[in-house]
Scaffold this active site. Structure first.
Site, PDB file in Angstrom:
ATOM      1  CG  ASP A  44      -2.002   0.860   1.057  1.00  0.00           C
ATOM      2  OD1 ASP A  44      -2.118   1.698   0.105  1.00  0.00           O
ATOM      3  OD2 ASP A  44      -2.858   1.002   1.984  1.00  0.00           O
ATOM      4  CG  LEU A  45       1.591   3.325  -3.788  1.00  0.00           C
ATOM      5  CD1 LEU A  45       1.120   4.429  -4.608  1.00  0.00           C
ATOM      6  CD2 LEU A  45       2.719   3.100  -3.665  1.00  0.00           C
TER       7      LEU A  45
ATOM      8  CG  ASP B  32      -3.090   3.692  -2.168  1.00  0.00           C
ATOM      9  OD1 ASP B  32      -2.422   4.538  -1.262  1.00  0.00           O
ATOM     10  OD2 ASP B  32      -4.046   3.089  -1.695  1.00  0.00           O
TER      11      ASP B  32
END
Length: 526
Positions: free
Chosen positions: A400-401, A443
């Site tokens: 996950d960004l 994301d």
């Protein structure tokens, strides 16, 4: 409007002249703007350099006036500077104390003042006062405008002269000869073998070669017409039985004898199966099974069933050619004892469209990576392998960004999409072709490493990714985005044995990475 545009559509000379003038106008406008900007910059720099020179001239006098605190001498210096039209105001002060101030108060927009510190004549490190010159903005603008207008006038005259010269040359050298050539082509009697004459002076250039090419085409056309007449007579005799059917359908139509040999086949069938049009089926035995590729056994079964009863039969065959593969749908019917007929339809586009739709269903439209459905299919296949072979392993990395929402809110969704595409490219570059990269949405990304991978190799992969994703991503010259990533890792066969459990374990490990401060990775801890 249409009447006004008709001459431009019909006359090459008018279109060429109009386009040339338009190009000259655009180039002139751009050049004029550039020249004005350059001239303005140079003239402004020249005036400020002139102010600097004035300050250099009076600096020693100002030193003495400030050192002696002599207001009369300072006033003389100020009056002398104001005698120059480029100076609007002079101010000499010692801190908050104004020694002298002369000139008019500048009205907006005022030029930027030029300020210089004046050192003591006896102690170079000590500043005794400061002198501030306010340029005369109106005078500077007047000088800039005068220089810019002169430059623009010269430039426009040059461009106008070039445009006129280009138009005249174009009309004389290109459009007039082409117009004469066009008139000659319209009046040719090709059937009589009449040819064009090369314009005088154009024997060796492009126009001359064009005329020679047209004459060569006339020769070939005459030969082709003669050959076509002869072939047409022959085809009419050979195709009289089948013309009503064969010439009006795009489907391949053929007849077979009881042994599966082709009795007749229309041109569409020959094209589909790449059968030479010159092959005479009356004198040469051609078996349909020899043209059916890998579907020979299936075709033999269909023909045996067709001879046993009259029910229609249908099969799809795939043909491999050098340029591409094609899929054909074959429908067979027995219309009398010992005779079978069939219809072949090319279903390649439909087959490819179905495959493309299937591919789109498992592909993320933004990044071109896999999507959640595609990942589910890969995981299901991996679980099936693991159930048959307990020694099989594969590694799931979920990430996950970090800071992506901030970048997305700051720069907009378009920039956010570019960042997601950039992350997808980074992941694809770091893994093997056999591995699978997918974007689950937002994301959130996953990477499935096929086969057993050592823990140290997994650590190297995720460490390289974290390093690269933390490097600022330059969207353009003005926007640079920085994001990070938190990653969770789980291994099928060690941490989990099902798709759902494996996803849950990787997701849990990812959140532990976030709790550890983000921008790091964590393996699932059993």
């Amino acid at each position: 409007m249409k009447l006004m545009m008709r001459p431009f559509r019909n006359r090459l000379a008018l279109r060429s002249a109009a386009l040339t003038l338009l190009a000259v106008a655009i180039l002139g406008a751009l050049s004029l703007i550039g020249a004005l900007l350059i001239s303005e910059s140079r003239e402004s720099a020249k005036q400020f350099k002139r102010l600097g020179a004035l300050l250099d001239t009076v600096e020693q006098t100002v030193q003495v006036a400030c050192f002696l605190d002599n207001r009369e001498l300072a006033a003389e210096v100020a009056n002398g500077l104001l005698a120059n039209p480029v100076v609007a105001r002079v101010r000499i002060h010692q801190g908050a104390k104004v020694l002298v101030e002369r000139g008019q108060v500048a009205s907006p927009p005022a030029a930027v003042p030029l300020e210089r510190g004046v050192k003591s004549p006896f102690m170079p490190d000590e500043e005794v006062c400061r002198i501030v010159l306010t340029p005369n903005a109106d005078e500077i603008r007047s000088a800039v405008l005068e220089a810019s207008l002169f430059t623009a006038a010269v430039l426009m005259l040059q461009l106008l002269g070039i445009g006129v010269a280009v138009i005249l040359v174009l009309i004389k050298v290109v459009t007039r000869p082409i117009t004469r050539l066009s008139r000659g082509i319209r009046g040719l009697a090709v059937e009589d073998g009449q040819k064009l004459e090369v314009p005088a002076g154009n024997e060796q250039d492009e126009l001359g070669r064009l005329v020679n090419s047209v004459n060569g085409m006339i020769d070939r056309l005459g030969s082709a017409l003669q050959s076509e007449r002869e072939q047409r007579l022959q085809r009419e005799r050979e195709e009289r039985r089948y013309r009503a059917i064969f010439d009006n359908v795009e489907a391949g139509i053929f007849e077979l004898d009881p042994d599966g040999r082709l009795v007749s086949a229309n041109p569409a069938f020959r094209r589909m199966f790449r059968l030479d049009p010159a092959v005479d089926l009356d004198s040469r035995s051609v078996l349909l099974r020899d043209l059916a590729g890998e579907a020979q056994v299936q075709l033999d079964t269909v023909l045996r069933c067709l001879q046993a009863d009259s029910a229609p039969r249908h099969i799809d065959v795939k043909l491999e050619f050098d340029d591409r593969a094609r899929w054909l749908s074959l429908l067979f019917n027995r219309f009398e004892e010992g005779r079978m007929q069939g219809v072949a339809n090319d279903i390649t586009e439909r087959y490819l469209a179905a495959n493309a739709a299937e591919e789109m269903a498992v592909t993320d439209s933004l990044t071109g990576l896999g999507n959640r459905r595609g990942l589910s299919r890969r995981l299901q296949a991996a679980v099936r392998i693991y159930q048959n072979d307990p020694g099989y392993r594969c590694t799931l990395i979920m990430l996950d960004l970090d800071r992506f929402k901030q970048a997305n809110d700051t720069f907009g969704h378009a920039v956010g999409d570019l960042v997601l595409q950039h992350v997808g490219e980074l992941l694809t570059e770091l893994v093997r072709k056999a591995d699978y990269v997918a974007r689950l949405g937002g994301d959130e990304f996953v990477v499935l490493l096929e086969g057993p991978v050592r823990r140290v190799d997994v650590e190297q992969i995720v460490s390289r990714f974290i390093k690269r994703v933390n490097e600022p991503y330059a969207v353009d010259d003005q926007i640079s985005v920085s994001v990070g990533a938190s990653l969770g890792i789980a291994v099928l066969g060690e941490d989990a044995g099902t798709e759902e459990t494996l996803l849950h374990m990787a997701d849990s490990a990812m959140y532990k990475a976030k709790q550890a401060g983000r921008n790091c990775y964590r393996f699932h801890q059993r």
